[in-house]
Design a protein around this motif. Structure first.
Motif, PDB file in Angstrom:
ATOM      1  N   HIS A  63     -33.552 -74.743  -7.760  1.00 12.66           N
ATOM      2  CA  HIS A  63     -33.773 -75.197  -6.390  1.00 12.66           C
ATOM      3  C   HIS A  63     -34.307 -74.051  -5.542  1.00 12.66           C
ATOM      4  N   SER A 170     -29.082 -76.135 -14.713  1.00  8.30           N
ATOM      5  CA  SER A 170     -28.253 -75.397 -13.749  1.00  8.30           C
ATOM      6  C   SER A 170     -27.033 -74.786 -14.426  1.00  8.30           C
ATOM      7  N   PHE A 252     -35.546 -85.231  -3.246  1.00 10.61           N
ATOM      8  CA  PHE A 252     -35.745 -83.919  -3.836  1.00 10.61           C
ATOM      9  C   PHE A 252     -36.397 -84.120  -5.200  1.00 10.61           C
TER      10      PHE A 252
END
Length: 469
Positions: A63, A170, A252
């Motif tokens: 991100h 992540s 997103f």
């Protein structure tokens, strides 16, 4: 040994934390500040440390608020090694190239406006970094981290990445530090995902540690159940279509777009959404991110793995339209009803969604569905907070559309999940970052059997005792 904080301190963007141990300097993330002009100016400021002195960057995920200043770090002298997971490496390339492109475009647009309005000119802002800078940054990506496999970063420094379940690739990072007779185990949460989600596995907590540095984005609230959120999504779409309008979903590009596509496909397959519904994925970055998802099955949960093994694409609908080209994007606004338009950015700070909002916000039969976090100062937050009008492309636009906020789709863990994650690690010290200050203080009041710190920007502490320097 010491730790210092240089972003996402009493704030939700710009994550950047510095560890100094055994003669090495290790940065955990180097994110962009996002939100408004003041934050844009913050991005231009000094890091709070010498970029050339950093030996390693350990990147939790792709991100922009965690990786977005990496090209600037390189531009200012970084020559070390960036270590992250394979999926994060691929997504970061996509995110940084897009960011550089937007910054160059913004600089050109500002210069063009000043040519048209000769009076009261201010100096044209240079882009924070260019496409060249972003491309050069990729030369510094080195070893690839695999979940739960330790990496000897340097003498006295071992890093182990654990699946954070937030977006593809992540990680939370467990650092084992040794310097002389001192040792310290410290965990950086990165951003933590919510349990029971589609596509990705649930977060895996690292082992017990002396110190935890953790996000608090939703530390003040519980998410609505996922099932209830999906039902509300379907209801909002069906109601909008019955009133003859379109649905705009600011999304997103990483994770949220793919998750919403999954639920739209399921809704059509189960007869809960109209089979004739047209869905437009109007985000070049989301389109590319979806392709990257298909190449990283190591991150999938069991259900997603099973679908891919059956050669079924969980992100495909019969009436899905992929719009990379800007001309095709503009043509979407000729459609006045029966369409779901997914476009970035999720906080409406830029991207194509702003054009769609300009064409739909004033329509009483249209709907805007927010499915993610909106930081203070963003256009999304203004709309969610009930603004009667908003400014888009120099014009005041009335907000007449039906506004939905469905927080059950959040890619962030809620208060209960954050507390459970922290409790499993049993830290002596808990440092709260990546959240609004009021939220941090509310969350801190819920923590037990740990010393809680809420650092300010550029504040430094010794390790493991956490005495302020």
């Amino acid at each position: 040994m010491k730790i210092s904080f240089h972003g996402a301190d009493k704030d939700v963007t710009g994550s950047c934390h510095l560890i100094e141990c055994a003669g090495k300097k290790i940065l955990i993330d180097c994110g962009l500040f996002q939100g408004g002009r003041d934050l844009s100016e913050e991005n231009q400021e000094d890091f709070g440390f010498d970029a050339a002195s950093i030996d390693f960057v350990l990147l939790t995920h792709a991100h922009l608020d965690h990786c977005g200043r990496l090209p600037l770090l390189v531009k200012r002298g970084f020559k070390g090694e960036i270590i992250t997971t394979s999926a994060s490496k691929d997504l970061t390339r996509l995110v940084l190239l897009d960011s550089a492109h937007l910054q160059e475009a913004d600089a050109r647009a500002q210069a063009h406006r000043q040519q048209r309005h000769a009076r009261n000119q201010r100096p044209v802002e240079e882009p924070l970094y260019t496409l060249y800078d972003a491309t050069r940054c990729f030369d510094f990506f080195g070893r690839v981290a695999h979940y739960e496999k330790p990496i000897n970063v340097a003498a006295g420094i071992t890093a182990t990445f654990y699946d954070a379940g937030h977006i593809l690739g992540s990680a939370s990072i467990f650092l084992e530090l040794k310097e002389g007779r001192k040792s310290c185990g410290i965990v950086f949460s990165g951003d933590l995902g919510s349990r029971g989600r589609k596509i990705l596995r649930d977060p895996v907590p690292p082992p017990p540690a002396d110190v935890v540095v953790m996000e608090t984005t939703y530390g003040d609230r519980l998410h609505r159940s996922l099932d209830a959120s999906v039902k509300e999504l379907y209801q909002a779409i069906n109601d909008t279509f019955q009133h003859g309008g379109n649905v705009i979903i600011p999304t997103f590009a990483l994770e949220r777009s793919q998750e919403i596509l999954w639920y739209l496909r399921e809704g059509v397959e189960k007869g809960l959404l109209p089979a004739a519904m047209h869905v437009f994925l109007d985000s070049p970055m989301a389109i590319s991110a979806t392709e990257i998802f298909r190449h990283h099955p190591e991150c999938y949960d069991d259900e997603a793995s099973r679908l891919f093994k059956q050669k079924r694409d969980p992100f495909h609908l019969n009436n899905l339209h992929i719009t990379r080209d800007q001309t095709d994007s503009m043509a979407i606004n000729r459609i006045t009803s029966g369409a779901v338009i997914m476009a970035g950015s999720g906080m409406c700070t830029g991207g194509r969604v702003r054009h769609h909002l300009k064409h739909h916000l004033w329509r009483k039969n249209a709907s805007v569905i927010f499915v993610g976090f909106a930081a203070m100062g963003t256009l999304a937050r203004q709309i969610i907070d009930g603004a009667r009008t908003v400014r888009l492309f120099g014009e005041e636009v009335d907000v007449n559309a039906h506004i939905y906020t469905i927080n059950g789709f959040s890619a962030h863990a809620d208060r209960a999940e954050l507390l459970a994650w922290q409790k499993q690690i049993q830290p002596e010290h808990t440092i709260l970052v990546h959240g609004e200050e009021e939220v941090m203080r509310l969350f801190a009041s819920k923590l037990k059997n740990t010393e809680v710190l809420i650092p300010s920007r550029n504040q430094s502490f010794t390790l493991p005792g956490l005495k302020e320097i």
